[in-house]
Write a protein that holds these residues in place. Structure first.
Motif, PDB file in Angstrom:
ATOM      1  N   PRO A  33      13.266  -5.286 -13.947  1.00 36.67           N
ATOM      2  CA  PRO A  33      12.692  -6.193 -12.943  1.00 36.67           C
ATOM      3  C   PRO A  33      12.435  -5.525 -11.593  1.00 36.67           C
ATOM      4  CG  PRO A  33      14.441  -7.307 -14.125  1.00 36.67           C
ATOM      5  CD  PRO A  33      14.480  -5.875 -14.562  1.00 36.67           C
ATOM      6  N   VAL A  34      13.377  -4.709 -11.144  1.00 35.30           N
ATOM      7  CA  VAL A  34      13.175  -3.999  -9.874  1.00 35.30           C
ATOM      8  C   VAL A  34      12.006  -3.036  -9.998  1.00 35.30           C
ATOM      9  CG1 VAL A  34      14.209  -2.439  -8.199  1.00 35.30           C
ATOM     10  CG2 VAL A  34      15.585  -4.250  -9.223  1.00 35.30           C
ATOM     11  N   ALA A  35      11.969  -2.302 -11.112  1.00 34.31           N
ATOM     12  CA  ALA A  35      10.863  -1.368 -11.326  1.00 34.31           C
ATOM     13  C   ALA A  35       9.541  -2.109 -11.436  1.00 34.31           C
ATOM     14  CB  ALA A  35      11.123  -0.551 -12.594  1.00 34.31           C
ATOM     15  N   GLY A  36       9.567  -3.303 -12.059  1.00 32.94           N
ATOM     16  CA  GLY A  36       8.344  -4.075 -12.187  1.00 32.94           C
ATOM     17  C   GLY A  36       7.785  -4.513 -10.851  1.00 32.94           C
ATOM     18  N   VAL A  37       8.678  -4.940  -9.945  1.00 29.77           N
ATOM     19  CA  VAL A  37       8.233  -5.352  -8.608  1.00 29.77           C
ATOM     20  C   VAL A  37       7.676  -4.170  -7.838  1.00 29.77           C
ATOM     21  CG1 VAL A  37       9.021  -6.209  -6.374  1.00 29.77           C
ATOM     22  CG2 VAL A  37       9.774  -7.331  -8.470  1.00 29.77           C
ATOM     23  N   LEU A  38       8.401  -3.053  -7.853  1.00 28.57           N
ATOM     24  CA  LEU A  38       7.980  -1.893  -7.069  1.00 28.57           C
ATOM     25  C   LEU A  38       6.738  -1.234  -7.658  1.00 28.57           C
ATOM     26  CD1 LEU A  38      11.463  -0.302  -6.265  1.00 28.57           C
ATOM     27  CD2 LEU A  38      10.066  -1.809  -4.843  1.00 28.57           C
ATOM     28  N   SER A  39       6.620  -1.217  -8.988  1.00 27.51           N
ATOM     29  CA  SER A  39       5.468  -0.566  -9.609  1.00 27.51           C
ATOM     30  C   SER A  39       4.174  -1.275  -9.257  1.00 27.51           C
ATOM     31  CB  SER A  39       5.635  -0.520 -11.123  1.00 27.51           C
ATOM     32  OG  SER A  39       5.607  -1.838 -11.666  1.00 27.51           O
ATOM     33  N   ASN A  40       4.243  -2.573  -9.085  1.00 25.66           N
ATOM     34  CA  ASN A  40       3.044  -3.333  -8.734  1.00 25.66           C
ATOM     35  C   ASN A  40       2.591  -3.056  -7.306  1.00 25.66           C
ATOM     36  OD1 ASN A  40       1.199  -5.452  -9.832  1.00 25.66           O
ATOM     37  ND2 ASN A  40       1.829  -6.499  -7.957  1.00 25.66           N
ATOM     38  N   LEU A  41       3.493  -2.456  -6.513  1.00 18.27           N
ATOM     39  CA  LEU A  41       3.163  -2.182  -5.116  1.00 18.27           C
ATOM     40  C   LEU A  41       2.759  -0.734  -4.889  1.00 18.27           C
ATOM     41  CD1 LEU A  41       6.189  -3.991  -3.416  1.00 18.27           C
ATOM     42  CD2 LEU A  41       3.951  -4.930  -3.951  1.00 18.27           C
ATOM     43  N   LEU A  42       3.265   0.158  -5.751  1.00 13.51           N
ATOM     44  CA  LEU A  42       3.185   1.576  -5.428  1.00 13.51           C
ATOM     45  C   LEU A  42       2.315   2.385  -6.370  1.00 13.51           C
ATOM     46  CD1 LEU A  42       6.993   2.117  -4.660  1.00 13.51           C
ATOM     47  CD2 LEU A  42       5.158   1.622  -3.051  1.00 13.51           C
ATOM     48  N   SER A  43       1.569   1.739  -7.248  1.00 14.64           N
ATOM     49  CA  SER A  43       0.792   2.509  -8.209  1.00 14.64           C
ATOM     50  C   SER A  43      -0.688   2.143  -8.144  1.00 14.64           C
ATOM     51  CB  SER A  43       1.307   2.267  -9.633  1.00 14.64           C
ATOM     52  OG  SER A  43       1.179   0.915  -9.983  1.00 14.64           O
ATOM     53  N   GLY A  44      -1.514   3.165  -8.096  1.00 18.80           N
ATOM     54  CA  GLY A  44      -2.963   3.044  -8.251  1.00 18.80           C
ATOM     55  C   GLY A  44      -3.605   1.957  -7.422  1.00 18.80           C
ATOM     56  N   PRO A  45      -4.479   1.170  -8.060  1.00 16.79           N
ATOM     57  CA  PRO A  45      -5.192   0.102  -7.349  1.00 16.79           C
ATOM     58  C   PRO A  45      -4.251  -0.930  -6.749  1.00 16.79           C
ATOM     59  CG  PRO A  45      -6.202   0.528  -9.499  1.00 16.79           C
ATOM     60  CD  PRO A  45      -4.908   1.277  -9.470  1.00 16.79           C
ATOM     61  N   ALA A  46      -3.078  -1.092  -7.374  1.00 13.62           N
ATOM     62  CA  ALA A  46      -2.152  -2.089  -6.856  1.00 13.62           C
ATOM     63  C   ALA A  46      -1.682  -1.736  -5.462  1.00 13.62           C
ATOM     64  CB  ALA A  46      -0.944  -2.226  -7.799  1.00 13.62           C
ATOM     65  N   LEU A  47      -1.672  -0.419  -5.150  1.00 13.08           N
ATOM     66  CA  LEU A  47      -1.214  -0.017  -3.821  1.00 13.08           C
ATOM     67  C   LEU A  47      -2.183  -0.503  -2.755  1.00 13.08           C
ATOM     68  CD1 LEU A  47       0.767   1.511  -2.065  1.00 13.08           C
ATOM     69  CD2 LEU A  47      -0.540   3.596  -2.497  1.00 13.08           C
ATOM     70  N   SER A  48      -3.484  -0.287  -2.977  1.00 10.94           N
ATOM     71  CA  SER A  48      -4.479  -0.758  -2.002  1.00 10.94           C
ATOM     72  C   SER A  48      -4.477  -2.271  -1.901  1.00 10.94           C
ATOM     73  CB  SER A  48      -5.873  -0.258  -2.410  1.00 10.94           C
ATOM     74  OG  SER A  48      -5.904   1.148  -2.452  1.00 10.94           O
ATOM     75  N   ALA A  49      -4.420  -2.922  -3.077  1.00  8.95           N
ATOM     76  CA  ALA A  49      -4.363  -4.387  -3.063  1.00  8.95           C
ATOM     77  C   ALA A  49      -3.095  -4.872  -2.397  1.00  8.95           C
ATOM     78  CB  ALA A  49      -4.443  -4.917  -4.498  1.00  8.95           C
ATOM     79  N   GLY A  50      -2.004  -4.135  -2.648  1.00 10.35           N
ATOM     80  CA  GLY A  50      -0.721  -4.532  -2.070  1.00 10.35           C
ATOM     81  C   GLY A  50      -0.733  -4.443  -0.560  1.00 10.35           C
ATOM     82  N   ILE A  51      -1.341  -3.355  -0.028  1.00 11.37           N
ATOM     83  CA  ILE A  51      -1.405  -3.195   1.423  1.00 11.37           C
ATOM     84  C   ILE A  51      -2.225  -4.314   2.046  1.00 11.37           C
ATOM     85  CG2 ILE A  51      -2.251  -1.717   3.281  1.00 11.37           C
ATOM     86  CD1 ILE A  51      -1.584   0.684   1.496  1.00 11.37           C
ATOM     87  N   GLY A  52      -3.364  -4.617   1.416  1.00 18.98           N
ATOM     88  CA  GLY A  52      -4.191  -5.698   1.930  1.00 18.98           C
ATOM     89  C   GLY A  52      -3.510  -7.045   1.833  1.00 18.98           C
ATOM     90  N   THR A  53      -2.848  -7.265   0.713  1.00 22.54           N
ATOM     91  CA  THR A  53      -2.137  -8.529   0.531  1.00 22.54           C
ATOM     92  C   THR A  53      -1.013  -8.668   1.533  1.00 22.54           C
ATOM     93  OG1 THR A  53      -2.651  -8.540  -1.823  1.00 22.54           O
ATOM     94  CG2 THR A  53      -0.833  -9.935  -1.106  1.00 22.54           C
ATOM     95  N   PHE A  54      -0.266  -7.572   1.754  1.00 22.89           N
ATOM     96  CA  PHE A  54       0.843  -7.637   2.696  1.00 22.89           C
ATOM     97  C   PHE A  54       0.339  -7.927   4.115  1.00 22.89           C
ATOM     98  CE2 PHE A  54       4.060  -5.934   5.546  1.00 22.89           C
ATOM     99  CZ  PHE A  54       5.212  -6.489   5.007  1.00 22.89           C
ATOM    100  N   ALA A  55      -0.761  -7.282   4.481  1.00 20.56           N
ATOM    101  CA  ALA A  55      -1.329  -7.543   5.815  1.00 20.56           C
ATOM    102  C   ALA A  55      -1.732  -9.007   5.947  1.00 20.56           C
ATOM    103  CB  ALA A  55      -2.530  -6.623   6.056  1.00 20.56           C
TER     104      ALA A  55
END
Length: 548
Positions: A30-52
Motif C-alpha cells: 500500500p505504501v509503495a502503491g501510493v508513492l509509485s503513483n506520485l513518483l513514476s513517469g506521467p504520474a509525476l507530472s500529473a501528480g505535481i499539477g494535481t498537488f498544486a
C-alpha cells in the motif's frame, strides 16, 4: 537453545525467513502503491499539477481541520487518560475498583457510532434541546447551543472514545515504575500534586506519549465520524477524490500527506522513547501505598473518573437503546442477517489468516538469527499505523494495473473491489494487533523447552504443533479475537474496497446514519458494540484481577 542461522548450510535462505520476507513485502505494497503513483513517469507530472491544484483549493482546509482535531484530542486524552490513571493508581476513593476497569469500556464504542448517537441527542430536534426549549421557553434560533457537528465537537468526541489508550499505558507506568519514588517523595513531605508533577509524571511520560500517539493515529485515520459531521479532513478528502470524483492522482496525493503525518507521529513517539530510559527497581510493587481521599477530594476524584466513562460509553449506549426502542420495528430480517453474516465471515477469515501468519513470523524470529527477520517483523508491526483510507488507495492502485493486464490477456479475474482485496486490506491494517499478542505469548516460553524438544527428535514443525501451539492457545485466541473485533469496526477500507452490493454492519450503519435514518442504524450499531465489547470485558477482567 542456540538460534538457527537464517541460511541453511547450502547457502539458501531459510524457508521461514523467505516466507516472512514475502509477507513483509505484501504489507508494504500500500505504501509503495501510493508513492509509485506520485513518483513514476506521467504520474509525476500529473501528480505535481494535481498537488498544486489541491493546495490552491482544498488541501489547506483538510490539513487545518485535521491538525485542529488532533490538537484537541492530544490535550483532552492526556488530561483524561493521565488524570484517571494517576487517581486510580495512587488514591483510594469511592468507586476506585470499578473505575480501574470501567475506564477502558469506551474502546468498545467505534467513533462513528458515538457520532451518530450524540448527533441525534444534541441536535436542534433532539431530546435535549427540545426539553430545554420546553422548560425555559426558548424560541427558535434566539439561544446559543454548542454545535456537535464541528471541529471542536469532533475533537471532544474522539477524545472521550480514545482516551483509554493513554489510560491503559499511563496506569501501568504509574503502578510499575514510580511506586517507590512516589512513596519516598511523600515520606519526605512532598504534597500529592508536587510528587505527581516531579516524580510520577516524568516517569510515566514515555508511556503516556505512546498512548497519545495511538489516539492521534486513530483520529487521523477516522472517516465515519468526520464524514457524518461534514468536516473536510485528509481522510474524507481521500474518499471523495477516489470514490466520488474518480481522481486517482488527487487521492494518492492526499493519501501521501496523511501517510507522512502518521509516519511523523511514529517517529516522534519512537524518538521520545529512544531519548528516555526509565526502569522499574525490583518487581511490580503490589504494596504501593495509596492515599485515602476524604470529603470533597474523594467525591471530586469519583466525578472526574465518572465523566469519561459516562460520555464515552454509557451515554452513547443509552442513546442507541432509546433509538432502537423508538424505531417503528426491530427487524431481524434477511437483510440484517446478511450484513451480520458478511461481517462475521470477513472477521473470522481475516482473524484465522492473521493468526496463522503471525504465529509463523513470531516463530521465525524465535528460530532464526537474522536481522532481516527482525526487519520483516517491524514492517508488519507498522501496518496498524497506516490509516485504512491510505491502505485502500495503496491497494487499489496496483490491483487496477493487474486487472488491466488480466483484461488485456483475456484473464477473467478482477481483484479490485473483491472480497480478496478487502481481506488483504484488513490483514495489512491489523496484522500488527495479532503479532504483538502472539509474540508476547511466545516470549514467555523458555528456550530450554525448545532444546529439550530438539534433543527428543522434534523438528521445527513438530515442535511448533506439539509444544508451542498448546502453550500459546490463550495468546492465539486473544490475537484472533482482537483482529476479529477490529475488522467488525473498520469502515474506511471496507467502504472503499468492498464488492458491489456487499455490505457489512459498519458500512450499513454509516449509510443509514448518513441518510438520517438513525433509528434503523441503531440495530447494526448496537450489534457492533456488543461484538466489540467482548475483548474489552476480557481485558477489564484481567485489569480487575491485577488490581486486587
Amino acid at each position: 537453545m542456540p538460534m538457527l542461522d537464517a541460511r541453511r548450510q547450502s547457502g539458501r535462505m531459510h524457508p521461514l525467513l523467505l516466507t516472512s520476507l514475502a509477507i513483509a513485502l505484501l504489507v508494504g505494497v500500500p505504501v509503495a502503491g501510493v508513492l509509485s503513483n506520485l513518483l513514476s513517469g506521467p504520474a509525476l507530472s500529473a501528480g505535481i499539477g494535481t498537488f498544486a491544484h489541491l493546495w490552491a483549493t482544498v488541501l489547506p482546509e483538510y490539513i487545518v481541520n485535521s491538525v485542529l482535531i488532533a490538537v484537541i484530542v492530544a490535550v483532552l486524552t492526556a488530561v483524561l487518560g493521565i488524570g484517571c490513571a494517576w487517581l486510580v493508581a495512587a488514591f483510594d476513593f469511592p468507586g476506585r475498583k470499578f473505575f480501574a476497569w470501567a475506564l477502558i469500556l469506551p474502546l468498545a464504542m467505534p467513533a462513528y457510532v458515538v457520532a451518530y448517537a450524540y448527533t441525534d441527542f444534541l441536535q436542534y430536534t433532539g431530546p435535549l434541546q427540545t426539553g430545554l426549549r420546553a422548560w425555559f421557553g426558548w424560541q427558535g434560533p434566539t439561544y446559543w447551543f454548542p454545535e456537535i457537528r464541528s471541529v471542536s465537537g469532533a475533537g471532544f468526541l474522539f477524545a472521550f472514545v480514545l482516551y483509554p489508550y493513554v489510560y491503559l499505558l499511563a496506569r501501568n507506568a504509574f503502578i510499575e515504575r514510580s511506586p517507590r519514588m512516589w512513596d519516598a517523595a511523600r515520606t519526605l513531605g512532598a504534597s500529592p500534586w508536587r510528587a505527581f508533577f516531579q516524580v510520577s509524571l516524568p516517569l510515566a511520560r514515555p508511556a503516556a506519549a505512546a498512548g497519545i500517539a495511538l489516539a492521534l493515529m486513530e483520529t487521523l485515520a477516522d472517516y465515519g465520524a468526520v464524514a457524518y459531521f461534514g468536516i473536510p479532513t485528509l481522510t474524507t478528502g481521500i474518499y471523495k477524490s477516489w470514490y466520488i470524483f474518480s481522481d486517482r492522482a488527487a487521492a494518492a496525493q492526499i493519501a501521501a500527506v496523511l501517510l507522512i503525518a502518521v509516519m511523523g507521529l511514529m517517529m516522534l513517539e519512537q524518538k521520545n522513547r529512544g531519548r528516555a530510559r526509565y526502569y522499574a527497581v525490583g518487581g511490580r510493587s503490589a504494596a504501593q501505598l495509596t492515599t485515602t481521599l476524604q470529603g470533597r477530594q474523594a467525591w471530586g476524584a469519583t466525578v472526574f473518573c465518572s465523566v469519561p466513562v459516562l460520555l464515552g460509553f454509557f451515554v452513547p449506549l443509552i442513546i442507541l437503546l432509546r433509538l432502537l426502542w423508538q424505531a417503528d420495528a426491530i427487524s431481524f430480517d434477511a437483510r440484517y442477517l446478511g450484513w451480520l453474516e458478511n461481517t462475521i465471515i470477513l472477521g473470522g477469515v481475516t482473524a484465522l489468516i492473521a493468526v496463522a501468519i503471525c504465529v509463523l513470523m513470531a516463530y521465525a524470529a524465535r528460530v532464526t538469527n537474522s536481522k532481516l527477520q527482525a526487519a520483516c517483523n517491524r514492517i508488519v508491526s507498522m501496518g496498524y499505523a497506516i490509516p485504512g483510507a491510505v491502505i485502500a488507495v495503496g491497494i487499489l492502485i496496483p490491483l487496477a494495473h493487474i486487472d488491466a493486464w488480466n483484461s488485456a490477456h483475456g484473464v477473467a479475474l478482477v481483484l479490485s473491489g473483491s472480497v480478496i482485496a478487502l481481506i488483504y486490506a484488513y490483514l495489512v491494517r491489523f496484522l500488527a494487533v495479532s503479532f504483538q499478542s502472539v509474540q508476547a505469548g511466545l516470549l514467555k516460553i523458555t528456550p530450554a523447552m525448545d532444546a529439550s524438544a530438539r534433543s527428543l527428535g522434534h523438528g521445527l514443525a513438530s515442535m511448533l504443533m506439539h509444544i508451542h501451539v498448546p502453550l500459546l492457545w490463550r495468546s492465539v485466541l486473544t490475537a484472533g479475537l482482537l483482529v476479529f473485533v477490529d475488522v467488525v469496526k473498520e469502515l474506511p477500507a471496507t467502504l472503499t474496497i468492498r464488492p458491489f452490493n456487499f455490505d457489512t454492519l459498519a458500512v450499513i450503519t454509516h449509510q443509514l446514519a448518513s441518510d438520517e435514518r438513525l433509528g434503523e442504524a441503531a440495530l447494526p450499531a448496537l450489534t457492533i458494540v456488543l461484538i466489540a465489547i467482548v475483548p474489552v470485558v476480557i481485558l477489564a477482567r484481567a485489569i480487575a484481577r491485577g488490581s486486587r
